[in-house]
Design a protein around this motif. Structure first.
Motif, PDB file in Angstrom:
ATOM      1  N   PRO A 110     -23.471 -26.802 -27.003  1.00  0.00           N
ATOM      2  CA  PRO A 110     -21.790 -27.635 -27.588  1.00  0.00           C
ATOM      3  C   PRO A 110     -22.043 -28.589 -28.242  1.00  0.00           C
ATOM      4  O   PRO A 110     -23.126 -29.417 -27.356  1.00  0.00           O
ATOM      5  N   ARG A 111     -22.116 -29.021 -29.930  1.00  0.00           N
ATOM      6  CA  ARG A 111     -22.005 -30.667 -30.054  1.00  0.00           C
ATOM      7  C   ARG A 111     -20.367 -31.142 -29.226  1.00  0.00           C
ATOM      8  O   ARG A 111     -19.605 -30.668 -30.651  1.00  0.00           O
ATOM      9  N   ASP A 119     -12.133 -34.023 -23.538  1.00  0.00           N
ATOM     10  CA  ASP A 119     -11.194 -32.728 -23.000  1.00  0.00           C
ATOM     11  C   ASP A 119     -12.132 -31.675 -22.810  1.00  0.00           C
ATOM     12  O   ASP A 119     -12.633 -30.228 -22.655  1.00  0.00           O
ATOM     13  N   GLU A 120     -11.799 -31.274 -24.352  1.00  0.00           N
ATOM     14  CA  GLU A 120     -12.630 -29.753 -25.488  1.00  0.00           C
ATOM     15  C   GLU A 120     -13.927 -29.324 -25.051  1.00  0.00           C
ATOM     16  O   GLU A 120     -13.929 -28.969 -24.731  1.00  0.00           O
ATOM     17  N   PHE A 121     -14.777 -31.168 -25.547  1.00  0.00           N
ATOM     18  CA  PHE A 121     -15.866 -30.648 -25.199  1.00  0.00           C
ATOM     19  C   PHE A 121     -16.753 -30.179 -22.999  1.00  0.00           C
ATOM     20  O   PHE A 121     -17.403 -29.816 -23.748  1.00  0.00           O
ATOM     21  N   VAL A 122     -15.947 -31.065 -22.643  1.00  0.00           N
ATOM     22  CA  VAL A 122     -16.172 -30.858 -21.080  1.00  0.00           C
ATOM     23  C   VAL A 122     -16.281 -29.046 -20.908  1.00  0.00           C
ATOM     24  O   VAL A 122     -16.991 -29.201 -20.348  1.00  0.00           O
ATOM     25  N   ALA A 123     -14.806 -28.475 -21.034  1.00  0.00           N
ATOM     26  CA  ALA A 123     -14.479 -27.729 -21.441  1.00  0.00           C
ATOM     27  C   ALA A 123     -15.808 -26.746 -21.209  1.00  0.00           C
ATOM     28  O   ALA A 123     -16.150 -25.382 -20.702  1.00  0.00           O
ATOM     29  N   LEU A 170     -28.616 -34.974 -22.979  1.00  0.00           N
ATOM     30  CA  LEU A 170     -28.647 -34.553 -24.071  1.00  0.00           C
ATOM     31  C   LEU A 170     -26.917 -34.750 -25.139  1.00  0.00           C
ATOM     32  O   LEU A 170     -27.721 -35.730 -25.113  1.00  0.00           O
ATOM     33  N   ALA A 171     -25.877 -34.246 -24.355  1.00  0.00           N
ATOM     34  CA  ALA A 171     -25.180 -35.167 -24.879  1.00  0.00           C
ATOM     35  C   ALA A 171     -24.936 -36.469 -25.595  1.00  0.00           C
ATOM     36  O   ALA A 171     -24.378 -37.011 -26.131  1.00  0.00           O
ATOM     37  N   SER A 172     -24.786 -37.094 -23.645  1.00  0.00           N
ATOM     38  CA  SER A 172     -25.013 -39.018 -23.888  1.00  0.00           C
ATOM     39  C   SER A 172     -25.781 -39.116 -24.239  1.00  0.00           C
ATOM     40  O   SER A 172     -25.120 -39.910 -25.404  1.00  0.00           O
ATOM     41  N   GLY A 176     -24.655 -40.204 -27.741  1.00  0.00           N
ATOM     42  CA  GLY A 176     -23.976 -41.274 -27.480  1.00  0.00           C
ATOM     43  C   GLY A 176     -22.581 -41.670 -27.632  1.00  0.00           C
ATOM     44  O   GLY A 176     -22.918 -43.187 -27.086  1.00  0.00           O
ATOM     45  N   ASP A 177     -21.980 -41.696 -27.933  1.00  0.00           N
ATOM     46  CA  ASP A 177     -20.127 -40.973 -27.500  1.00  0.00           C
ATOM     47  C   ASP A 177     -19.309 -40.740 -26.468  1.00  0.00           C
ATOM     48  O   ASP A 177     -18.828 -40.807 -26.499  1.00  0.00           O
ATOM     49  N   VAL A 178     -20.674 -40.209 -25.528  1.00  0.00           N
ATOM     50  CA  VAL A 178     -20.556 -40.096 -24.291  1.00  0.00           C
ATOM     51  C   VAL A 178     -21.377 -40.170 -23.284  1.00  0.00           C
ATOM     52  O   VAL A 178     -22.122 -40.835 -23.388  1.00  0.00           O
TER      53      VAL A 178
END
Length: 190
Positions: A110-111, A119-123, A170-172, A176-178
Motif C-alpha cells: 500500500p502507498r 489511520d486508513e493507511f495503517v489499516a 519503507l513507507a516512512s 517521507g510523510d509517515v
C-alpha cells in the motif's frame, strides 16, 4: 566512568583499532581514544593531524564498528555522520525490500498517497501483512505507533512482524510523510 588511553598501556583492542585506522590511510598521530564504560566501546577522536578526508569515511566506518568515531573538524564530523546514516538507511531499505519480496508483499505494498488518512493507511498495512486491523499499529497524532502491548499480539510470528516493520519503514523513508514511533515500556505504566 571514562579512562583516558594515556593513563595506562593501550589495550590490544585499542592497538588493533589504531592499526586499522592507519590502514585506512590515516596518520596515527592524529588519533586518540578513550574507553567509555557506558557505551562499552571507544570514543575515537580523529584530529586534523590524522590527514582525514571524506575519501576515508567508508573505511573508518567499517573498522570502527561498535565504537564512536568523532572528528575534531565539526564539518567533517557532520558529513561523516550524514554519510554513515545514509549507508545504514540504504542497507535497511534493501533488507526491508528483500523481506517483503520474499513474502510476496513488495509489489502490492500500500502507498500512503492512496489513502485519505494515516489511520486508513495503517489499516491497509496491517491487512497487507496479515494482521487484524488495529492489532499491532495505532495512529496517534498523525504518526504510526508501535508499542510493546501491540507487538505482544503478534508475538511468535516474527516473519509477519518483520514484514510489517519493513512495510512501515519503507513507507516512512521512501514517502517521507509517515512518522513512526516505538513506545517504550515506561509508556505502559501511565
Amino acid at each position: 566512568m571514562m579512562m583516558v588511553a594515556g593513563d595506562m598501556p593501550p589495550s590490544a583492542e585499542e592497538q588493533v583499532l589504531r592499526e586499522r585506522l592507519v590502514g585506512c590511510g590515516l596518520k596515527a598521530a592524529g588519533i586518540s581514544m578513550v574507553y567509555d564504560e557506558d557505551t562499552q566501546g571507544y570514543i575515537i577522536t580523529i584530529g586534523d593531524a590524522a590527514g582525514v578526508t571524506n575519501a576515508h569515511f567508508e573505511c573508518i566506518e567499517k573498522v570502527t564498528l561498535g565504537n564512536w568515531p568523532v572528528f575534531e573538524d565539526k564539518q567533517l564530523d557532520r558529513t561523516f555522520k550524514e554519510a554513515s546514516y545514509a549507508r545504514a538507511t540504504n542497507l535497511w531499505l534493501a533488507e526491508a525490500r528483500k523481506i517483503l519480496r520474499e513474502r510476496g508483499l513488495l509489489e502490492s505494498l500500500p502507498r500512503r498517497s492512496h489513502y485519505a488518512s494515516v489511520d486508513e493507511f495503517v489499516a491497509a498495512l496491517e491487512r497487507h501483512c496479515g494482521f487484524e486491523v488495529g492489532s499491532i499499529l495505532k495512529e496517534r497524532e498523525g504518526k504510526i505507533e508501535i508499542s510493546p502491548e501491540n507487538i505482544s499480539e503478534g508475538h511468535g510470528d516474527y516473519s509477519r512482524l518483520s514484514a510489517l516493520i519493513a512495510a512501515v519503514s519503507l513507507a516512512s523513508v521512501e514517502i517521507g510523510d509517515v512518522k513512526i514511533g516505538f513506545i517504550g515500556n515506561e509508556r505502559l505504566a501511565d
